[in-house]
Design an enzyme around this catalytic site. Structure first.
Site, PDB file in Angstrom:
ATOM      1  N   HIS A  53      13.392  12.277  -9.356  1.00  0.00           N
ATOM      2  CA  HIS A  53      14.545  12.916  -8.703  1.00  0.00           C
ATOM      3  C   HIS A  53      15.457  13.494  -9.785  1.00  0.00           C
ATOM      4  CE1 HIS A  53      13.081  11.232  -5.110  1.00  0.00           C
ATOM      5  NE2 HIS A  53      13.999  10.322  -4.836  1.00  0.00           N
ATOM      6  N   THR A  69       0.810  -1.231   0.000  1.00  0.00           N
ATOM      7  CA  THR A  69       0.000   0.000   0.000  1.00  0.00           C
ATOM      8  C   THR A  69       0.839   1.275   0.000  1.00  0.00           C
ATOM      9  OG1 THR A  69      -0.095  -0.255   2.390  1.00  0.00           O
ATOM     10  CG2 THR A  69      -2.007  -1.034   1.156  1.00  0.00           C
ATOM     11  N   CYS A 111      16.978   5.238  -4.454  1.00  0.00           N
ATOM     12  CA  CYS A 111      16.351   5.714  -5.688  1.00  0.00           C
ATOM     13  C   CYS A 111      17.233   6.670  -6.506  1.00  0.00           C
ATOM     14  CB  CYS A 111      15.013   6.368  -5.369  1.00  0.00           C
ATOM     15  SG  CYS A 111      15.004   7.303  -3.831  1.00  0.00           S
TER      16      CYS A 111
HETATM   17  N1  LIG Z   1       9.677   5.987  -2.108  1.00  0.00           N
HETATM   18  C1  LIG Z   1      10.781   5.812  -2.850  1.00  0.00           C
HETATM   19  O1  LIG Z   1      11.044   6.556  -3.820  1.00  0.00           O
HETATM   20  C2  LIG Z   1      11.736   4.682  -2.538  1.00  0.00           C
HETATM   21  C3  LIG Z   1      12.745   4.432  -3.432  1.00  0.00           C
HETATM   22  C4  LIG Z   1      13.652   3.387  -3.183  1.00  0.00           C
HETATM   23  C5  LIG Z   1      13.489   2.629  -2.059  1.00  0.00           C
HETATM   24  N2  LIG Z   1      12.494   2.897  -1.176  1.00  0.00           N
HETATM   25  C6  LIG Z   1      12.363   2.021  -0.012  1.00  0.00           C
HETATM   26  O2  LIG Z   1      11.213   1.191  -0.246  1.00  0.00           O
HETATM   27  C7  LIG Z   1      10.555   0.909   0.991  1.00  0.00           C
HETATM   28  C8  LIG Z   1       9.111   1.382   0.899  1.00  0.00           C
HETATM   29  O3  LIG Z   1       9.104   2.795   0.715  1.00  0.00           O
HETATM   30  P1  LIG Z   1       7.757   3.600   0.465  1.00  0.00           P
HETATM   31  O4  LIG Z   1       8.194   4.953   0.080  1.00  0.00           O
HETATM   32  O5  LIG Z   1       6.830   2.845  -0.426  1.00  0.00           O
HETATM   33  O6  LIG Z   1       7.110   3.642   1.954  1.00  0.00           O
HETATM   34  P2  LIG Z   1       5.588   3.933   2.368  1.00  0.00           P
HETATM   35  O7  LIG Z   1       4.901   4.694   1.319  1.00  0.00           O
HETATM   36  O8  LIG Z   1       5.655   4.521   3.734  1.00  0.00           O
HETATM   37  O9  LIG Z   1       4.938   2.457   2.456  1.00  0.00           O
HETATM   38  C9  LIG Z   1       5.331   1.546   3.446  1.00  0.00           C
HETATM   39  C10 LIG Z   1       4.593   0.236   3.274  1.00  0.00           C
HETATM   40  O10 LIG Z   1       4.992  -0.650   4.340  1.00  0.00           O
HETATM   41  C11 LIG Z   1       3.834  -0.999   5.114  1.00  0.00           C
HETATM   42  N3  LIG Z   1       4.174  -1.041   6.540  1.00  0.00           N
HETATM   43  C12 LIG Z   1       4.490   0.000   7.356  1.00  0.00           C
HETATM   44  N4  LIG Z   1       4.699  -0.448   8.614  1.00  0.00           N
HETATM   45  C13 LIG Z   1       4.523  -1.789   8.577  1.00  0.00           C
HETATM   46  C14 LIG Z   1       4.561  -2.814   9.573  1.00  0.00           C
HETATM   47  N5  LIG Z   1       4.839  -2.542  10.856  1.00  0.00           N
HETATM   48  N6  LIG Z   1       4.317  -4.092   9.179  1.00  0.00           N
HETATM   49  C15 LIG Z   1       4.009  -4.379   7.894  1.00  0.00           C
HETATM   50  N7  LIG Z   1       3.932  -3.446   6.920  1.00  0.00           N
HETATM   51  C16 LIG Z   1       4.190  -2.179   7.262  1.00  0.00           C
HETATM   52  C17 LIG Z   1       2.817   0.087   4.836  1.00  0.00           C
HETATM   53  O11 LIG Z   1       1.517  -0.437   5.097  1.00  0.00           O
HETATM   54  P3  LIG Z   1       0.270   0.518   5.579  1.00  0.00           P
HETATM   55  O12 LIG Z   1      -0.203   1.252   4.368  1.00  0.00           O
HETATM   56  O13 LIG Z   1      -0.721  -0.479   6.081  1.00  0.00           O
HETATM   57  O14 LIG Z   1       0.804   1.430   6.626  1.00  0.00           O
HETATM   58  C18 LIG Z   1       3.077   0.339   3.350  1.00  0.00           C
HETATM   59  O15 LIG Z   1       2.486  -0.680   2.593  1.00  0.00           O
HETATM   60  C19 LIG Z   1      11.376   1.616   2.081  1.00  0.00           C
HETATM   61  O16 LIG Z   1      12.306   0.729   2.633  1.00  0.00           O
HETATM   62  C20 LIG Z   1      12.083   2.732   1.307  1.00  0.00           C
HETATM   63  O17 LIG Z   1      13.279   3.149   1.926  1.00  0.00           O
HETATM   64  C21 LIG Z   1      11.598   3.896  -1.394  1.00  0.00           C
END
Ligand SMILES: NC(=O)c1ccc[n+]([C@@H]2O[C@H](COP(=O)([O-])OP(=O)(O)OC[C@H]3O[C@@H](n4cnc5c(N)ncnc54)[C@H](OP(=O)(O)O)[C@@H]3O)[C@@H](O)[C@H]2O)c1
Length: 360
Positions: free
Chosen positions: A244, A14, A152
């Site tokens: 970015h 999500t 990223c």
């Molecule tokens: N955003 C970027 O551009 C990017 C790029 C490269 C890497 N990343 C990495 O990819 C990962 C995800 O990033 P994101 O930006 O997509 O984060 P995000 O939007 O905050 O999404 C986090 C996801 O993890 C779930 N989650 C949070 N707490 C949890 C828990 N205690 N147990 C199980 N699931 C949990 C959330 O579920 P709910 O919706 O239910 O809270 C959501 O599905 C991170 O490690 C980040 O560093 C991100």
């Protein structure tokens, strides 16, 4: 090629990265999405409802109705998926990914938790496909393995540097202007970022420098020796939704003309293009001629064919400054910088024979 699709699970479905995964996996030719997980806030909800405004037009009814399960090794194990895509926060991913590896899963992770683990390949498919052999090294010790993709911004930067590596890379100075979706769906408080620029992103500068040098490094005797180029990185957060932008000044050992430099970028391709992988962009780097490109609004979703939209890195404003070159590059942070990079790694691992019977 075996026509039977491999069952895959998606963790953190999500989030800003999770929804890009779901979009890419919805009708994937190699993989079948059989399990979705998120936090306790989302468990039991249908995917379409849980993602709210992150939903995309054209999402299938089947995916919209798919229920979200618990993010536990037991629940994921019960789904029969042996390939797991992880878009979890690092705080959750660290232990869970190790547990899944112990249970025989092949985990493709976006989290930073294991990126610098010497046993874990940190891969951008066009840059260091050979590092995937660390999958075998891990399997000598564990039932499964973990493959990480980088930060990223590093994902876009390393593709451009790889295309230039043959001229000898002495060093580079990078300044990033990073979009809000890079901070996850809860992002940055609106009043902090509206009409503002924040010249600091915690831990980001070290991640970009260390991960880039690792991916450009050589693998010998099961270990990676980092590339020794000097990288100096400064990061900022800007009020843009996706994409970015990076200002790059690169110093090469060879004195090359601007034309040669441009041709090296435009002509760059690697294993994903040769294998015509489903999520591989035909051209990984697109050089834009205009004086005012690339721009996040216009260019973040660059890349052909349709499945590879957002997978190409756009480059523009190429200037030669004595022995150095300056340019701007743009990478779609949640596609090429995250979910798309992971899916492409899995496609490559599949076609290179790493996803053997034990992973199905
Ligand atoms: N955003 C970027 O551009 C990017 C790029 C490269 C890497 N990343 C990495 O990819 C990962 C995800 O990033 P994101 O930006 O997509 O984060 P995000 O939007 O905050 O999404 C986090 C996801 O993890 C779930 N989650 C949070 N707490 C949890 C828990 N205690 N147990 C199980 N699931 C949990 C959330 O579920 P709910 O919706 O239910 O809270 C959501 O599905 C991170 O490690 C980040 O560093 C991100």
């Amino acid at each position: 090629m075996n026509n039977k699709k491999m069952k895959v699970a998606l963790l953190g479905c999500t989030g800003t990265v999770g929804v890009q995964f779901a979009r890419l996996l919805e009708d994937h030719p190699y993989f079948q999405l059989v399990a979705l997980t998120a936090s306790g806030r989302s468990v039991g909800k249908p995917f379409g409802e849980a993602v709210g405004s992150l939903a995309w037009a054209g999402m299938s009814d089947a995916l919209r109705a798919m229920p979200i399960g618990e993010c536990t090794a037991d629940w994921i194990g019960s789904s029969d998926a042996r390939i797991v895509f992880s878009a979890l926060p690092a705080s959750i991913a660290g232990d869970l990914e190790l547990e899944l590896r112990d249970r025989g899963c092949l985990v493709f992770s976006n989290a930073s938790s294991h990126r610098m683990d010497p046993q874990v390949p940190l891969v951008i498919s066009e840059v260091n496909a050979s590092h995937l052999t660390l999958i075998h090294e891990q399997r000598l010790r564990f039932a499964g393995s973990i493959v990480a993709n980088p930060n990223c911004s590093a994902a876009g930067l390393v593709i451009v540097l790889k295309a230039l590596l043959r001229f000898g890379l002495r060093g580079a100075t990078v300044t990033t202007l990073q979009a809000l979706s890079g901070a996850g769906k809860r992002g940055v408080a609106a009043l902090d970022i509206m009409g503002n620029v924040i010249p600091y992103i915690p831990e980001e500068e070290d991640k970009i420098a260390c991960e880039t040098k690792r991916m450009l490094g050589c693998l010998a005797h099961g270990r990676i020796a980092d590339h020794d180029a000097g990288l100096f990185v400064s990061c900022s957060r800007i009020p843009v939704r996706d994409g970015h932008l990076q200002s790059l000044v690169v110093e090469l050992e060879e004195d090359v003309s601007r034309d040669t430099f441009v041709r090296a970028l435009e002509g760059f391709s690697a294993e994903p293009q040769q294998l015509e992988l489903p999520t591989a962009p035909t051209a990984p780097i697109i050089v834009l001629p205009g004086d005012d490109r690339p721009q996040p609004l216009l260019d973040a979703r660059a890349g052909e064919p349709h499945r590879a939209r957002g997978m190409a890195v756009s480059v523009g404003r190429i200037r030669k400054l004595g022995e150095r070159f300056a340019l701007f590059l743009l990478v779609h942070n949640t596609v090429r910088g995250a979910a798309g990079a992971s899916v492409l790694n899995a496609e490559l691992a599949f076609r290179m024979g790493y996803l053997d019977e034990g992973d199905r």
